[in-house]
Design a protein around this motif. Sequence first.
Motif, mmCIF file in Angstrom:
data_model
loop_
_atom_site.group_PDB
_atom_site.id
_atom_site.type_symbol
_atom_site.label_atom_id
_atom_site.label_comp_id
_atom_site.label_asym_id
_atom_site.label_seq_id
_atom_site.Cartn_x
_atom_site.Cartn_y
_atom_site.Cartn_z
ATOM 1 N N LEU A 52 32.636 44.627 52.675
ATOM 2 C CA LEU A 52 32.348 44.375 54.321
ATOM 3 C C LEU A 52 32.785 43.101 54.808
ATOM 4 C CD1 LEU A 52 30.990 45.507 56.871
ATOM 5 C CD2 LEU A 52 29.028 44.684 56.055
ATOM 6 N N MET A 53 32.681 42.049 54.288
ATOM 7 C CA MET A 53 33.005 40.689 54.671
ATOM 8 C C MET A 53 34.665 40.696 54.544
ATOM 9 S SD MET A 53 30.449 38.924 55.406
ATOM 10 C CE MET A 53 31.410 37.452 55.709
ATOM 11 N N SER A 54 35.255 41.378 53.702
ATOM 12 C CA SER A 54 36.627 41.322 53.832
ATOM 13 C C SER A 54 37.237 41.907 55.129
ATOM 14 C CB SER A 54 37.235 42.082 52.514
ATOM 15 O OG SER A 54 36.932 41.409 51.416
ATOM 16 N N TRP A 55 36.536 43.004 55.633
ATOM 17 C CA TRP A 55 37.011 43.897 56.970
ATOM 18 C C TRP A 55 36.625 43.146 58.017
ATOM 19 C CZ3 TRP A 55 39.588 48.074 58.253
ATOM 20 C CH2 TRP A 55 39.745 49.138 57.169
ATOM 21 N N PRO A 71 42.093 32.175 49.136
ATOM 22 C CA PRO A 71 42.099 33.256 48.112
ATOM 23 C C PRO A 71 43.091 33.073 47.066
ATOM 24 C CG PRO A 71 42.245 34.046 50.568
ATOM 25 C CD PRO A 71 42.501 32.661 50.467
ATOM 26 N N LEU A 72 44.209 32.528 47.083
ATOM 27 C CA LEU A 72 45.176 32.233 46.103
ATOM 28 C C LEU A 72 44.522 31.023 45.010
ATOM 29 C CD1 LEU A 72 47.804 32.683 44.467
ATOM 30 C CD2 LEU A 72 48.904 31.005 46.178
ATOM 31 N N ALA A 73 44.010 30.137 45.419
ATOM 32 C CA ALA A 73 43.455 28.977 44.851
ATOM 33 C C ALA A 73 42.128 29.470 44.074
ATOM 34 C CB ALA A 73 42.916 27.913 45.678
ATOM 35 N N TRP A 74 41.502 30.479 44.781
ATOM 36 C CA TRP A 74 40.249 31.117 43.940
ATOM 37 C C TRP A 74 40.915 31.811 42.822
ATOM 38 C CZ3 TRP A 74 35.716 30.607 42.418
ATOM 39 C CH2 TRP A 74 34.950 31.760 41.972
ATOM 40 N N ALA A 108 47.242 43.653 56.002
ATOM 41 C CA ALA A 108 47.749 42.404 55.159
ATOM 42 C C ALA A 108 46.783 41.593 54.741
ATOM 43 C CB ALA A 108 49.122 41.885 55.922
ATOM 44 N N SER A 109 45.800 41.285 55.448
ATOM 45 C CA SER A 109 44.628 40.542 55.302
ATOM 46 C C SER A 109 43.668 40.843 54.469
ATOM 47 C CB SER A 109 44.084 40.028 56.551
ATOM 48 O OG SER A 109 44.864 39.361 57.363
ATOM 49 N N LEU A 110 43.416 42.363 54.472
ATOM 50 C CA LEU A 110 42.723 43.048 53.802
ATOM 51 C C LEU A 110 43.148 43.211 52.129
ATOM 52 C CD1 LEU A 110 41.286 45.986 55.693
ATOM 53 C CD2 LEU A 110 39.744 44.463 54.139
ATOM 54 N N ASP A 111 44.429 43.430 52.226
ATOM 55 C CA ASP A 111 45.098 43.430 50.803
ATOM 56 C C ASP A 111 44.964 41.899 50.079
ATOM 57 O OD1 ASP A 111 46.258 45.623 49.960
ATOM 58 O OD2 ASP A 111 48.216 45.224 50.864
ATOM 59 N N ASN A 112 45.053 40.905 50.947
ATOM 60 C CA ASN A 112 44.813 39.818 50.484
ATOM 61 C C ASN A 112 43.354 39.395 49.986
ATOM 62 O OD1 ASN A 112 45.284 36.861 49.796
ATOM 63 N ND2 ASN A 112 44.694 36.155 51.730
ATOM 64 N N PHE A 113 42.169 39.757 50.817
ATOM 65 C CA PHE A 113 40.992 39.466 50.184
ATOM 66 C C PHE A 113 40.390 40.441 49.205
ATOM 67 C CE2 PHE A 113 40.644 37.735 55.063
ATOM 68 C CZ PHE A 113 40.552 36.571 54.509
ATOM 69 N N LEU A 114 40.951 41.594 49.214
ATOM 70 C CA LEU A 114 40.361 42.480 48.074
ATOM 71 C C LEU A 114 41.184 42.277 46.807
ATOM 72 C CD1 LEU A 114 41.030 46.052 50.059
ATOM 73 C CD2 LEU A 114 38.891 44.947 49.230
ATOM 74 N N LEU A 115 42.248 41.628 46.718
ATOM 75 C CA LEU A 115 42.854 41.033 45.515
ATOM 76 C C LEU A 115 41.958 39.865 45.095
ATOM 77 C CD1 LEU A 115 46.606 41.144 46.140
ATOM 78 C CD2 LEU A 115 45.296 42.680 44.654
ATOM 79 N N VAL A 130 49.653 43.105 39.943
ATOM 80 C CA VAL A 130 49.671 43.284 41.362
ATOM 81 C C VAL A 130 49.441 41.947 42.105
ATOM 82 C CG1 VAL A 130 48.254 44.380 43.143
ATOM 83 C CG2 VAL A 130 48.716 45.774 40.975
ATOM 84 N N VAL A 131 48.761 41.133 41.738
ATOM 85 C CA VAL A 131 48.688 39.593 42.347
ATOM 86 C C VAL A 131 49.929 39.088 42.541
ATOM 87 C CG1 VAL A 131 47.771 37.425 42.402
ATOM 88 C CG2 VAL A 131 46.000 39.573 42.136
ATOM 89 N N SER A 132 50.858 39.134 41.224
ATOM 90 C CA SER A 132 51.964 38.303 41.153
ATOM 91 C C SER A 132 52.949 39.023 42.248
ATOM 92 C CB SER A 132 52.200 38.613 39.667
ATOM 93 O OG SER A 132 51.477 37.699 38.895
ATOM 94 N N LEU A 133 52.769 40.418 41.881
ATOM 95 C CA LEU A 133 53.982 40.991 42.837
ATOM 96 C C LEU A 133 53.641 40.851 44.302
ATOM 97 C CD1 LEU A 133 56.237 43.176 42.948
ATOM 98 C CD2 LEU A 133 54.634 44.800 43.062
ATOM 99 N N PHE A 134 52.437 40.850 44.802
ATOM 100 C CA PHE A 134 52.078 40.760 46.268
ATOM 101 C C PHE A 134 52.280 39.115 46.534
ATOM 102 C CE2 PHE A 134 48.943 39.519 49.632
ATOM 103 C CZ PHE A 134 49.095 40.404 50.375
#
Length: 342
Positions: A164-167, A228-231, A126-133, A265-269
């Motif tokens: 890598l940093m996302s992971w 991440p959302l703010a960015w 779930a965190s990876l999804d967030n960071f990759l988006l 995808v961002v809006s849906l997530f």
Amino acid sequence: MHDYVMHFFSYFGSHIDSMELKNDTQISEFLLLGFSEEPELEPFLFGLFLSMYLVTILGNLLIILAVSSDSHLHTPMYFFLANLSFVDNCFTSTTVPKMLVNIQTQRKVITYDSCIMQMYFFILFASLDNFLLTVMAYDRFVAICHPLHYTVIMNPRLCGLLVLMSWIMSILHSLLQTLMLLRLSFCTEVEIPHFFCELNQMIQLACSDTFLNSMVMYFSAMLLAGAPLAWILYSYSKIVSSILGISSAQGKYKAFSTCVSHLSVVSLFYCTSLGVYLSSAATQSSHASAVASVMYTVVTPMVNPFIYSLRNKDINGALNVFFRAAIKVPFFTSSCACRLNA
């Protein structure tokens, strides 16, 4: 692998005792209550979630195959998309297979170790999804706001470093939440009103002091989801400003069309994730929270491949080439065999 990871958690859990964070749980298993206690609904739920799971796995695999097989798609945007598809498959696979087994066998038991493992990987992906988006938003920001420097900024080294940093951040976050949970004690209440071991539900079941766990959970949610959302919002404010500065209508359409899929995808997530917690807070119903969780744990990973491929000529073209090549290979092989036999 399971034994090594659990040994790792047990090792750290035993050393937390020096900080007065001891896991003195006496239970060995939990009960996942799922969605419904009515047996007549279980065949329908099994068929529904099995079909959704298969569509998710197949759709994301096709995205990965399309990107890896077509050299024209070896760009930062599609590199991040392939990583997102892989993570979505892993994200769904942490919860749905166990739920399907429970429905099929009509046995809702999950062991303590398996529950901890499931929660660890769920938080991780779930965190990876967030960071990759967030990384994909940065990619679109550079592509539209700094198009002349795009290839220089988004070089392969930076792309690999961002993934890598996302992971790393996701692993550390998931490890922190898991180790914090290991300090809690669980008494007689072992029923989880959910279809997987969700962190908030686990904390609520604990019979020891959960103040520190709640603080860590909410603080990390604000930091690792809010930042991440703010960015993303900042990136799209700059993107919209740059698009409005384009003189031609065709140029505006072309620039905006490269962001539509990611924005969807961002809006849906975020909307489904936020909706889950808002609905659970408003209704105070665990059953309603479990039903709402299906949106971001099952539906969102299933819909993502369709969003990215529906109007994407590059993805559709790569898939057409891939399937044509896959069809021609058996035909060519059989033709050669017939000629040799003749």
